[in-house]
Design a protein around this motif. Structure first.
Motif, short mmCIF file in Angstrom:
data_model
loop_
_atom_site.label_atom_id
_atom_site.label_comp_id
_atom_site.label_asym_id
_atom_site.label_seq_id
_atom_site.Cartn_x
_atom_site.Cartn_y
_atom_site.Cartn_z
N SER A 200 0.80 -1.27 0.00
CA SER A 200 0.00 0.00 0.00
C SER A 200 0.80 1.27 0.00
O SER A 200 1.70 1.38 0.78
N PHE A 201 0.45 2.30 -0.87
CA PHE A 201 1.22 3.53 -1.00
C PHE A 201 0.42 4.74 -1.43
O PHE A 201 -0.41 4.62 -2.28
N ALA A 202 0.81 5.92 -0.95
CA ALA A 202 0.30 7.20 -1.44
C ALA A 202 1.04 8.32 -0.73
O ALA A 202 2.03 8.06 -0.10
N GLU A 203 0.56 9.51 -0.77
CA GLU A 203 1.12 10.68 -0.11
C GLU A 203 2.35 11.23 -0.82
O GLU A 203 2.92 10.63 -1.71
N GLY A 204 2.81 12.38 -0.29
CA GLY A 204 4.07 12.93 -0.71
C GLY A 204 4.06 13.64 -2.04
O GLY A 204 5.09 13.96 -2.58
N MET A 205 2.87 13.93 -2.61
CA MET A 205 2.80 14.64 -3.89
C MET A 205 1.77 15.76 -3.76
O MET A 205 0.75 15.61 -3.11
N SER B 82 13.78 8.86 -7.06
CA SER B 82 13.70 8.20 -5.76
C SER B 82 12.24 8.09 -5.37
O SER B 82 11.36 8.73 -5.96
N LEU B 83 11.97 7.27 -4.38
CA LEU B 83 10.63 7.16 -3.82
C LEU B 83 10.70 6.43 -2.49
O LEU B 83 11.74 5.92 -2.10
N ARG B 84 9.57 6.40 -1.82
CA ARG B 84 9.44 5.68 -0.55
C ARG B 84 8.31 4.68 -0.69
O ARG B 84 7.25 5.00 -1.26
N ILE B 85 8.53 3.49 -0.19
CA ILE B 85 7.52 2.45 -0.24
C ILE B 85 7.16 2.06 1.20
O ILE B 85 8.03 1.76 2.01
N LYS B 86 5.86 2.09 1.47
CA LYS B 86 5.41 1.80 2.82
C LYS B 86 4.14 0.97 2.76
O LYS B 86 3.22 1.28 2.01
N PHE C 74 3.22 3.93 -2.68
CA PHE C 74 4.40 4.53 -3.30
C PHE C 74 4.28 6.04 -3.09
O PHE C 74 3.31 6.65 -3.54
N LYS C 75 5.25 6.64 -2.45
CA LYS C 75 5.11 8.05 -2.12
C LYS C 75 6.47 8.75 -2.08
O LYS C 75 7.50 8.14 -2.36
N ASP C 76 6.44 10.04 -1.73
CA ASP C 76 7.67 10.83 -1.60
C ASP C 76 8.55 10.72 -2.85
O ASP C 76 9.78 10.60 -2.76
N TYR C 77 7.91 10.79 -4.02
CA TYR C 77 8.66 10.70 -5.27
C TYR C 77 9.67 11.84 -5.38
O TYR C 77 9.37 13.00 -5.10
N ASN C 78 10.89 11.47 -5.79
CA ASN C 78 11.97 12.41 -6.11
C ASN C 78 12.47 13.22 -4.92
O ASN C 78 13.16 14.23 -5.11
N LYS C 79 12.17 12.76 -3.71
CA LYS C 79 12.75 13.39 -2.54
C LYS C 79 14.12 12.77 -2.26
O LYS C 79 14.31 11.57 -2.43
N PRO C 80 15.10 13.58 -1.83
CA PRO C 80 16.45 13.04 -1.57
C PRO C 80 16.41 11.93 -0.51
O PRO C 80 15.63 11.98 0.44
#
Length: 237
Positions: free
Chosen positions: A21-26, A55-59, A211-217
């Motif tokens: 499951s993923f979302a947020e950060g956009m 980059s991205l974050r998976i949670k 899948f979230k926080d796309y392209n964050k360092p």
């Protein structure tokens, strides 16, 4: 099986999440009109966009015999940092320059069916897994979101739903059913058509990933050498 082999084998088990499951950060962006495309083409566009991210974050979480939890930030170079949960335990994960590090608590090792003596001995210890260790490949795959995209359905038999909002973001759902198993992919309809969520239900290993926080360092700091057990030279029995 030696303690070293047991340790390395269990590291790979958290990779097989089934679904996720993923979302947020956009933030809100211009419409991309991806919802006007056929379902299969929506998925193609989503995969291309997601693979092209820096980059991205998976949670999320899933089930593979035991409950699995995942929270990892990763970049296109294969560096990543975050946590893996197994049963009632948690492991910190770091990967940089093709070398992986894992530090798990005792409950994690026990959930991975490691014997009590080994679980106690290596609880809260940083373990180093270099690229030369074959069993470390599972952790490397976990830090590469392209491997997780293998769970995204393709081909015929997919249907798209109505545009709706997920955590404040506009998305179009694409669903594929195979018997009792349903896989649903939420694709952003604003900005890049990134995958926002991947969910599997009805299987023996259901899961839900965001899948979230796309392209964050992604800031990765490896543990100090004196605090690490190098499994390439470890001879524990």
């Amino acid at each position: 099986m030696t303690a070293r082999r047991r340790t390395l084998a269990l590291i790979t088990c958290a990779v097989m999440l089934g679904g996720i499951s993923f979302a947020e950060g956009m933030t809100m962006q211009d419409p991309n009109n991806v919802e006007d495309l056929p379902a299969a083409e929506i998925i193609e566009r989503a995969l291309d966009a997601t693979r092209g991210a820096d980059s991205l974050r998976i949670k999320g979480e899933g089930t593979s015999g035991v409950q699995l939890r995942l929270d990892l930030a990763m970049n296109a170079q294969g560096d990543c940092t975050g946590t893996i949960g197994l049963g009632g335990g948690t492991a910190n994960v770091i990967r940089a320059d093709d070398v992986s590090y894992l530090k798990a608590d005792e409950d994690y090792w026990k959930a991975a069916d490691v014997d009590s003596e080994t679980a106690t001995q290596y609880a809260d210890q940083w373990l180093k897994l270099s690229a030369e260790i074959e069993e470390a490949e599972g952790l490397a795959e976990l830090c590469n979101w392209d491997s997780l995209l293998g769970y995204v359905p393709s081909g015929s038999g997919m249907t798209k739903g109505k545009v709706h909002r997920i955590n404040g973001m506009s998305a179009v759902p694409v669903t594929k059913k195979d018997g009792a198993v349903t896989v649903k992919v939420e694709v952003a309809t604003e900005g890049e058509p990134y995958i926002l969520q991947l969910t599997e239900t009805g299987s023996d290993e259901p899961g839900d990933l965001a899948f979230k926080d796309y392209n964050k360092p992604v800031n990765v700091k490896v543990p100090d050498a004196e605090d690490v057990i190098d499994l390439e030279t470890w001879t524990g029995q």
